[in-house]
Design an enzyme around this catalytic site. Structure first.
Site, PDB file in Angstrom:
ATOM      1  N   GLN A 123      39.645  40.957  44.564  1.00 34.21           N
ATOM      2  CA  GLN A 123      40.228  40.295  43.848  1.00 34.21           C
ATOM      3  C   GLN A 123      39.106  39.400  41.956  1.00 34.21           C
ATOM      4  O   GLN A 123      38.912  39.010  41.076  1.00 34.21           O
ATOM      5  CB  GLN A 123      40.465  38.947  44.241  1.00 34.21           C
ATOM      6  CG  GLN A 123      42.544  38.548  44.912  1.00 34.21           C
ATOM      7  CD  GLN A 123      42.235  38.056  45.934  1.00 34.21           C
ATOM      8  OE1 GLN A 123      43.352  36.624  44.753  1.00 34.21           O
ATOM      9  NE2 GLN A 123      41.739  37.435  46.606  1.00 34.21           N
ATOM     10  N   CYS A 139      39.109  47.221  19.024  1.00 32.30           N
ATOM     11  CA  CYS A 139      39.521  48.642  19.858  1.00 32.30           C
ATOM     12  C   CYS A 139      39.319  49.387  18.708  1.00 32.30           C
ATOM     13  O   CYS A 139      38.972  49.067  17.067  1.00 32.30           O
ATOM     14  CB  CYS A 139      40.607  48.156  20.143  1.00 32.30           C
ATOM     15  SG  CYS A 139      42.231  48.744  18.536  1.00 32.30           S
ATOM     16  N   HIS A 149      42.633  42.173  39.737  1.00 27.98           N
ATOM     17  CA  HIS A 149      42.654  41.683  39.174  1.00 27.98           C
ATOM     18  C   HIS A 149      41.794  41.712  37.658  1.00 27.98           C
ATOM     19  O   HIS A 149      41.137  40.565  36.990  1.00 27.98           O
ATOM     20  CB  HIS A 149      41.721  39.547  39.391  1.00 27.98           C
ATOM     21  CG  HIS A 149      42.858  39.408  40.359  1.00 27.98           C
ATOM     22  ND1 HIS A 149      42.453  38.146  41.040  1.00 27.98           N
ATOM     23  CD2 HIS A 149      44.514  39.698  40.640  1.00 27.98           C
ATOM     24  CE1 HIS A 149      43.858  38.031  41.654  1.00 27.98           C
ATOM     25  NE2 HIS A 149      44.508  38.265  41.806  1.00 27.98           N
ATOM     26  N   GLY A 180      35.931  36.504  52.606  1.00 32.26           N
ATOM     27  CA  GLY A 180      35.725  35.091  51.302  1.00 32.26           C
ATOM     28  C   GLY A 180      36.605  34.782  50.088  1.00 32.26           C
ATOM     29  O   GLY A 180      36.504  35.260  48.861  1.00 32.26           O
ATOM     30  N   THR A 181      37.921  34.993  50.914  1.00 31.98           N
ATOM     31  CA  THR A 181      38.896  34.175  49.753  1.00 31.98           C
ATOM     32  C   THR A 181      39.812  33.112  50.299  1.00 31.98           C
ATOM     33  O   THR A 181      39.928  33.105  51.450  1.00 31.98           O
ATOM     34  CB  THR A 181      40.173  35.710  49.336  1.00 31.98           C
ATOM     35  OG1 THR A 181      40.766  35.503  48.893  1.00 31.98           O
ATOM     36  CG2 THR A 181      40.263  35.894  50.256  1.00 31.98           C
ATOM     37  N   SER A 182      40.529  32.102  48.981  1.00 26.86           N
ATOM     38  CA  SER A 182      40.163  31.210  49.935  1.00 26.86           C
ATOM     39  C   SER A 182      42.348  30.715  50.165  1.00 26.86           C
ATOM     40  O   SER A 182      43.000  30.527  50.598  1.00 26.86           O
ATOM     41  CB  SER A 182      40.692  30.404  48.761  1.00 26.86           C
ATOM     42  OG  SER A 182      40.684  30.412  47.515  1.00 26.86           O
TER      43      SER A 182
HETATM   44  C1  BV8 Z   1      51.484  36.871  39.757  1.00 26.12           C
HETATM   45  C2  BV8 Z   1      41.086  35.539  36.439  1.00 26.12           C
HETATM   46  C3  BV8 Z   1      53.360  37.166  38.870  1.00 26.12           C
HETATM   47  C4  BV8 Z   1      40.231  36.407  36.611  1.00 26.12           C
HETATM   48  C5  BV8 Z   1      42.111  35.209  38.465  1.00 26.12           C
HETATM   49  C6  BV8 Z   1      53.554  32.577  44.502  1.00 26.12           C
HETATM   50  C7  BV8 Z   1      53.171  30.698  45.023  1.00 26.12           C
HETATM   51  C8  BV8 Z   1      53.037  30.128  44.386  1.00 26.12           C
HETATM   52  C9  BV8 Z   1      52.677  30.452  42.522  1.00 26.12           C
HETATM   53  C10 BV8 Z   1      52.836  32.101  42.812  1.00 26.12           C
HETATM   54  C11 BV8 Z   1      53.374  32.957  43.227  1.00 26.12           C
HETATM   55  N1  BV8 Z   1      53.602  34.243  42.942  1.00 26.12           N
HETATM   56  C12 BV8 Z   1      52.311  33.964  41.642  1.00 26.12           C
HETATM   57  C13 BV8 Z   1      51.900  32.751  40.982  1.00 26.12           C
HETATM   58  C14 BV8 Z   1      51.536  32.141  39.623  1.00 26.12           C
HETATM   59  C15 BV8 Z   1      49.983  32.356  40.391  1.00 26.12           C
HETATM   60  C16 BV8 Z   1      49.456  31.504  41.712  1.00 26.12           C
HETATM   61  O1  BV8 Z   1      48.774  32.297  42.944  1.00 26.12           O
HETATM   62  N2  BV8 Z   1      48.901  30.334  41.184  1.00 26.12           N
HETATM   63  C17 BV8 Z   1      48.011  29.168  42.363  1.00 26.12           C
HETATM   64  C18 BV8 Z   1      47.274  29.112  41.815  1.00 26.12           C
HETATM   65  C19 BV8 Z   1      49.455  28.901  43.146  1.00 26.12           C
HETATM   66  N3  BV8 Z   1      49.748  33.595  40.928  1.00 26.12           N
HETATM   67  C20 BV8 Z   1      49.231  34.445  39.396  1.00 26.12           C
HETATM   68  O2  BV8 Z   1      49.765  34.204  38.436  1.00 26.12           O
HETATM   69  C21 BV8 Z   1      49.209  35.946  39.843  1.00 26.12           C
HETATM   70  N4  BV8 Z   1      50.280  36.912  38.767  1.00 26.12           N
HETATM   71  O3  BV8 Z   1      52.042  36.681  40.405  1.00 26.12           O
HETATM   72  O4  BV8 Z   1      52.399  37.679  38.161  1.00 26.12           O
HETATM   73  C22 BV8 Z   1      54.231  38.393  37.452  1.00 26.12           C
HETATM   74  C23 BV8 Z   1      55.191  38.793  38.086  1.00 26.12           C
HETATM   75  C24 BV8 Z   1      56.214  40.237  37.179  1.00 26.12           C
HETATM   76  C25 BV8 Z   1      55.925  39.925  35.539  1.00 26.12           C
HETATM   77  C26 BV8 Z   1      54.756  39.290  34.870  1.00 26.12           C
HETATM   78  C27 BV8 Z   1      53.869  38.816  36.317  1.00 26.12           C
HETATM   79  C28 BV8 Z   1      48.103  36.451  38.892  1.00 26.12           C
HETATM   80  C29 BV8 Z   1      46.585  35.825  39.902  1.00 26.12           C
HETATM   81  C30 BV8 Z   1      45.422  36.138  38.951  1.00 26.12           C
HETATM   82  C31 BV8 Z   1      45.032  35.348  38.505  1.00 26.12           C
HETATM   83  N5  BV8 Z   1      43.505  35.292  38.053  1.00 26.12           N
HETATM   84  N6  BV8 Z   1      41.328  35.813  37.678  1.00 26.12           N
HETATM   85  C32 BV8 Z   1      39.111  36.158  36.901  1.00 26.12           C
HETATM   86  O5  BV8 Z   1      38.896  35.347  35.972  1.00 26.12           O
HETATM   87  O6  BV8 Z   1      37.884  35.959  38.331  1.00 26.12           O
HETATM   88  S1  BV8 Z   1      42.711  34.035  39.617  1.00 26.12           S
HETATM   89  C33 BV8 Z   1      41.442  34.354  40.716  1.00 26.12           C
HETATM   90  O7  BV8 Z   1      41.372  33.021  42.139  1.00 26.12           O
HETATM   91  C34 BV8 Z   1      40.086  35.293  40.762  1.00 26.12           C
HETATM   92  O8  BV8 Z   1      41.011  36.602  40.302  1.00 26.12           O
HETATM   93  C35 BV8 Z   1      40.022  34.988  42.595  1.00 26.12           C
HETATM   94  O9  BV8 Z   1      39.670  35.767  41.858  1.00 26.12           O
HETATM   95  C36 BV8 Z   1      40.673  34.418  42.543  1.00 26.12           C
HETATM   96  C37 BV8 Z   1      41.655  34.415  43.798  1.00 26.12           C
HETATM   97  O10 BV8 Z   1      39.802  32.866  44.419  1.00 26.12           O
HETATM   98  P1  BV8 Z   1      38.680  33.811  45.722  1.00 26.12           P
HETATM   99  O11 BV8 Z   1      38.462  34.802  45.186  1.00 26.12           O
HETATM  100  O12 BV8 Z   1      39.611  32.853  46.477  1.00 26.12           O
HETATM  101  O13 BV8 Z   1      38.073  32.479  45.059  1.00 26.12           O
HETATM  102  P2  BV8 Z   1      37.716  31.161  45.920  1.00 26.12           P
HETATM  103  O14 BV8 Z   1      36.484  30.940  45.084  1.00 26.12           O
HETATM  104  O15 BV8 Z   1      39.111  30.525  45.490  1.00 26.12           O
HETATM  105  O16 BV8 Z   1      37.565  30.763  47.771  1.00 26.12           O
HETATM  106  C38 BV8 Z   1      36.159  31.430  47.753  1.00 26.12           C
HETATM  107  C39 BV8 Z   1      36.238  31.897  49.245  1.00 26.12           C
HETATM  108  O17 BV8 Z   1      35.116  32.285  49.710  1.00 26.12           O
HETATM  109  C40 BV8 Z   1      35.973  29.948  49.969  1.00 26.12           C
HETATM  110  O18 BV8 Z   1      37.537  30.540  50.488  1.00 26.12           O
HETATM  111  C41 BV8 Z   1      34.641  30.077  50.448  1.00 26.12           C
HETATM  112  O19 BV8 Z   1      34.888  29.536  52.089  1.00 26.12           O
HETATM  113  C42 BV8 Z   1      34.207  31.055  50.800  1.00 26.12           C
HETATM  114  N7  BV8 Z   1      33.043  31.276  51.088  1.00 26.12           N
HETATM  115  C43 BV8 Z   1      32.138  31.374  49.955  1.00 26.12           C
HETATM  116  N8  BV8 Z   1      30.673  31.660  49.961  1.00 26.12           N
HETATM  117  C44 BV8 Z   1      30.600  32.111  51.503  1.00 26.12           C
HETATM  118  C45 BV8 Z   1      32.550  32.910  51.603  1.00 26.12           C
HETATM  119  N9  BV8 Z   1      32.840  32.957  52.548  1.00 26.12           N
HETATM  120  C46 BV8 Z   1      32.154  34.507  53.545  1.00 26.12           C
HETATM  121  N10 BV8 Z   1      31.115  34.538  52.964  1.00 26.12           N
HETATM  122  C47 BV8 Z   1      30.086  33.739  51.627  1.00 26.12           C
HETATM  123  N11 BV8 Z   1      29.231  33.254  51.670  1.00 26.12           N
END
Ligand code: BV8
Length: 229
Positions: free
Chosen positions: A91, A136, A109, A176-178
């Site tokens: 991701q 572009c 992503h 490492g994903t939430s």
């Molecule tokens: C889509 C941009 C459909 C890039 C990002 C179903 C149910 C509910 C909602 C939805 C659903 N389907 C779609 C949705 C809507 C939405 C969504 O999911 N909303 C959520 C908030 C509820 N999803 C979308 O819109 C997706 N698109 O489904 O399209 C569609 C169909 C047809 C036609 C058109 C469209 C698109 C999702 C992508 C969004 N873009 N970012 C950027 O800027 O980077 S999301 C963003 O969150 C990043 O991409 C990131 O990768 C992603 C997830 O976050 P994580 O990587 O998990 O990071 P986070 O900080 O959250 O967690 C870190 C974790 O690591 C923690 O758990 C922590 O404990 C752990 N950690 C920390 N340090 C360590 C560690 N673990 C181990 N070792 C360590 N050292």
């Protein structure tokens, strides 16, 4: 022995390389509203704000201070052993998996190091920060490049290939994903449905914790090399 392994990585795998995660303390979403910097509507409203958000991450990534960590390197080693039986779906939009040596890799992503023509969807390696002058070369008149990043409400990349790998995997590892962002957060359900073993590597118990059969709690940089050995 496993026949097909899918590894899903999130921002947590790059945390020990110095890149901020999204939802941890001091995460990116503490300083920015998702709707302002990670949606097409936010980009329409204020392209410069979104460009500043991605330019600062791009500059940090290319500052020379950010390197792949032991978790990235361990996954590249695993790929060398399993060859075509391993797919890393990330991701993350950083290039740390590539720099560690991973090749069977899919950025669902998008990628921070690329810009995209909003008209042709052609991608370009980013040679300079996003801005009005960074356009572009595929259109006349030239179009302002946008980040080659999947925003909320946009379709993630490579979904057919991902679903094919999940439908046939017998080991699914999330590192490492939430587990808050879909469709990535639902991959564990597909893996479970197909009888795969499911393993989660995280510092804590994230949203989809109960869907995993096995949990390794701690830092990816320490646990993933042990997992791979
Ligand atoms: C889509 C941009 C459909 C890039 C990002 C179903 C149910 C509910 C909602 C939805 C659903 N389907 C779609 C949705 C809507 C939405 C969504 O999911 N909303 C959520 C908030 C509820 N999803 C979308 O819109 C997706 N698109 O489904 O399209 C569609 C169909 C047809 C036609 C058109 C469209 C698109 C999702 C992508 C969004 N873009 N970012 C950027 O800027 O980077 S999301 C963003 O969150 C990043 O991409 C990131 O990768 C992603 C997830 O976050 P994580 O990587 O998990 O990071 P986070 O900080 O959250 O967690 C870190 C974790 O690591 C923690 O758990 C922590 O404990 C752990 N950690 C920390 N340090 C360590 C560690 N673990 C181990 N070792 C360590 N050292």
């Amino acid at each position: 022995m496993y026949q097909q392994i899918v590894v899903l990585t999130g921002a947590g795998i790059s945390a020990e390389s110095g890149l901020r995660t999204f939802r941890d303390q001091d995460g990116l979403w503490e300083e920015h509203h998702i709707e302002d910097v990670a949606t097409p509507e936010g980009y329409e409203r204020d392209a410069e704000l979104v460009e500043r958000f991605y330019n600062s991450r791009w500059q940090q990534l290319h500052s020379g201070t950010v390197e792949p960590n032991a978790a990235h390197l361990a996954l590249a080693k695993l790929e060398a052993e399993f060859q075509g039986q391993l797919l890393v779906v990330t991701q993350n939009i950083d290039d740390l998996h590539e720099r560690a040596g991973s090749r069977r890799l899919l950025h669902m992503h998008g990628e921070l190091s690329k810009g995209r023509c909003p008209r042709s969807r052609q991608t370009f390696i980013l040679r300079e920060p996003f801005g009005a002058d960074n356009c572009c070369t595929c259109c006349i008149p030239a179009q302002r490049l946008r980040p080659h990043v999947v925003w909320f409400g946009e379709m993630p990349l490579g979904m057919d290939r991902i679903h094919d790998a999940l439908d046939n995997c017998d080991l699914f590892i999330a590192i490492g994903t939430s587990g808050t962002v879909y469709p990535a957060a639902g991959f564990v359900d597909t893996a479970n449905h197909h009888g795969a073993q499911t393993v989660e590597v995280n510092m804590m118990a994230p949203d989809r914790h109960s869907q995993f059969q096995y949990h390794l709690t701690g830092k990816a940089g320490e646990l993933v090399p042990q997992l791979v050995e």
